[in-house]
Design an enzyme around this catalytic site. Structure first.
Site, PDB file in Angstrom:
ATOM      1  N   HIS A 209       0.794  -1.232   0.000  1.00  0.00           N
ATOM      2  CA  HIS A 209       0.000   0.000   0.000  1.00  0.00           C
ATOM      3  C   HIS A 209       0.820   1.273   0.000  1.00  0.00           C
ATOM      4  CE1 HIS A 209       0.625  -0.429   4.363  1.00  0.00           C
ATOM      5  NE2 HIS A 209       0.297   0.841   4.494  1.00  0.00           N
TER       6      HIS A 209
HETATM    7  N1  UDP Z   1      -4.216  -6.436   8.553  1.00  0.00           N
HETATM    8  C1  UDP Z   1      -5.471  -7.032   8.567  1.00  0.00           C
HETATM    9  N2  UDP Z   1      -6.056  -7.405   7.393  1.00  0.00           N
HETATM   10  C2  UDP Z   1      -5.447  -7.225   6.178  1.00  0.00           C
HETATM   11  C3  UDP Z   1      -4.153  -6.623   6.153  1.00  0.00           C
HETATM   12  C4  UDP Z   1      -3.577  -6.217   7.348  1.00  0.00           C
HETATM   13  O1  UDP Z   1      -6.034  -7.243   9.646  1.00  0.00           O
HETATM   14  O2  UDP Z   1      -6.023  -7.589   5.152  1.00  0.00           O
HETATM   15  C5  UDP Z   1      -3.597  -5.986   9.823  1.00  0.00           C
HETATM   16  C6  UDP Z   1      -2.251  -6.585  10.109  1.00  0.00           C
HETATM   17  O3  UDP Z   1      -2.362  -7.804  10.819  1.00  0.00           O
HETATM   18  C7  UDP Z   1      -1.583  -5.500  10.940  1.00  0.00           C
HETATM   19  C8  UDP Z   1      -2.192  -4.221  10.416  1.00  0.00           C
HETATM   20  O4  UDP Z   1      -3.375  -4.591   9.717  1.00  0.00           O
HETATM   21  O5  UDP Z   1      -1.950  -5.658  12.309  1.00  0.00           O
HETATM   22  C9  UDP Z   1      -1.224  -3.491   9.508  1.00  0.00           C
HETATM   23  O6  UDP Z   1      -1.860  -2.462   8.892  1.00  0.00           O
HETATM   24  P1  UDP Z   1      -1.250  -1.680   7.633  1.00  0.00           P
HETATM   25  O7  UDP Z   1      -0.402  -2.592   6.844  1.00  0.00           O
HETATM   26  O8  UDP Z   1      -2.404  -1.022   6.981  1.00  0.00           O
HETATM   27  O9  UDP Z   1      -0.441  -0.526   8.320  1.00  0.00           O
HETATM   28  P2  UDP Z   1       1.086  -0.261   8.670  1.00  0.00           P
HETATM   29  O10 UDP Z   1       1.480  -1.247   9.717  1.00  0.00           O
HETATM   30  O11 UDP Z   1       1.886  -0.367   7.422  1.00  0.00           O
HETATM   31  O12 UDP Z   1       1.078   1.132   9.218  1.00  0.00           O
END
Ligand code: UDP
Length: 363
Positions: A209
């Site tokens: 993303h």
């Molecule tokens: N996650 C989820 N479903 C999905 C993809 C990610 O529950 O289809 C969870 C994942 O387990 C983690 C979090 O979302 O806890 C990560 O979010 P994201 O990748 O959007 O954010 P980042 O960590 O990059 O800020």
């Protein structure tokens, strides 16, 4: 002590759930502590918000500011205008912000301008990459916050380097891992498991993303082609983040081995991650979860704000050039991936530590 807890986007919900549990338990144990939960509405639909509240047992927000959509500036401004009204109507002793999303930064600015103290959970992490909106959110939030709860000693050091008084920095561990440990026995097999015909350790989970991977049309297609090529016929499950979905439609990429699915609920997503051969991602939080679950992880980024997932955990940072994938996939398929360990204090007790510290500060 009255605290206002801010949550806006998917990774925030996972981080606040155990903090709310710890506040509730502390109140039951006789501490004078209560909370108000503010949802800024940055992520708003069932897949990106509601399912997390349901599955993680987060109580309904006391208020939803409904600030979804818009550019970075529009969203920041909307959240600031609405949260200022909210905090004036419902004053707090402390505002607790988590992570590095727009809501984290916007609510911190508002709280400080209203002379309200701010605690930042997951403070001090830095990628050094100023093209990431999250890096700007981290720097602004940490330049204004009063109390800093960190996930690593390195993050605490970053704050010291920034000139923050060490007495306000608390290395406590990782609230995202509190949630992971609590929920691990409740993971749910998603419907797509049987639908695609997945088998344990015989498929790959992919998430993308970040603008660096998603926004260049040529780049995304080339990257997906290379991932399929290097996956030796394994199924690839790609839960598509809303900001990636539009781009995927535009490039029209298709492969019989790659299944594009809606974002999954937390319990379903981590069921898949725990049983995957490997995870390929540009997320930050997912690299922490794969580290604790002991699942090989390949991060398609040039930098990480979570270096312990590489130095201690199972993560490898390979950059955004698709050509970098081949040697790592060779390592994976030859069974030579590093085993990894769990970083210090990622033990499921972080939120209790945070609330104990706050109770002492406000005693
Ligand atoms: N996650 C989820 N479903 C999905 C993809 C990610 O529950 O289809 C969870 C994942 O387990 C983690 C979090 O979302 O806890 C990560 O979010 P994201 O990748 O959007 O954010 P980042 O960590 O990059 O800020």
């Amino acid at each position: 002590m009255k605290i206002t807890i801010i949550a806006g986007a998917r990774p925030n919900f996972i981080k606040i759930a155990p903090i709310i549990d710890a506040v509730t338990n502390s109140g039951k144990a006789g501490e004078n502590i209560s909370y108000r939960l503010v949802h800024t509405g940055q992520h708003y639909d069932k897949n990106m918000s509601d399912s997390f509240f349901q599955q993680l047992g987060i109580p309904s927000p006391d208020v939803n500011l409904e600030c979804g959509g818009g550019t970075q500036a529009e969203q920041t401004a909307n959240i600031m205008v609405k949260f200022e009204r909210e905090l004036l109507d419902n004053p707090a002793d402390l505002v607790v912000v988590v992570g590095d999303v727009t809501s984290t930064m916007a609510c911190t600015i508002v709280a400080k301008k209203l002379n309200t103290k701010v605690a930042h959970v997951e403070a001090g992490i830095r990628s050094g990459d100023m093209t990431m909106p999250e890096e700007i959110n981290r720097i602004v939030t940490d330049s204004l916050s009063d109390y800093f709860f960190t996930t690593s000693r390195k993050a605490s050091e970053n704050l010291i380097k920034q000139g923050i008084d060490g007495e306000r920095i608390f290395f406590v561990g990782n609230t995202m891992i509190d949630t992971l440990m609590k929920q691990k026995s409740r993971f749910i097999k998603p419907e797509i498991w049987n639908h695609i015909g997945l088998e344990e350790k015989n498929y790959i989970v992919l998430t993308l993303h970040r603008p660096a991977n998603v926004d260049g049309e040529y780049k995304l297609k080339e990257l997906l082609e290379e991932i399929v090529k290097q996956s030796r016929g394994l199924n690839i499950v790609f839960p598509v983040h809303p900001r990636t979905a539009k781009k995927l439609t535009e490039i029209g990429f298709k492969s019989p081995k790659m299944s594009f699915v809606e974002p999954l609920s937390y319990l379903e997503f981590n069921y898949l991650v725990e049983r995957a051969k490997c995870v390929i991602t540009d997320s930050g939080g997912i690299t922490e979860e794969t580290t604790v679950l002991g699942v090989p992880c390949i991060t398609l980024r040039d930098s990480t704000e979570r270096p312990e997932t590489v130095t201690v955990g199972t993560n490898e940072l390979i950059g955004i050039n698709p050509a970098a994938l081949a040697p790592y996939m060779n390592m994976l398929f030859s069974g030579n991936w590093k085993k990894g360990n769990i970083p210090e204090l990622w033990d499921g007790q972080t939120s209790t530590r945070i609330i104990d510290i706050l109770n002492n500060l406000y005693a």
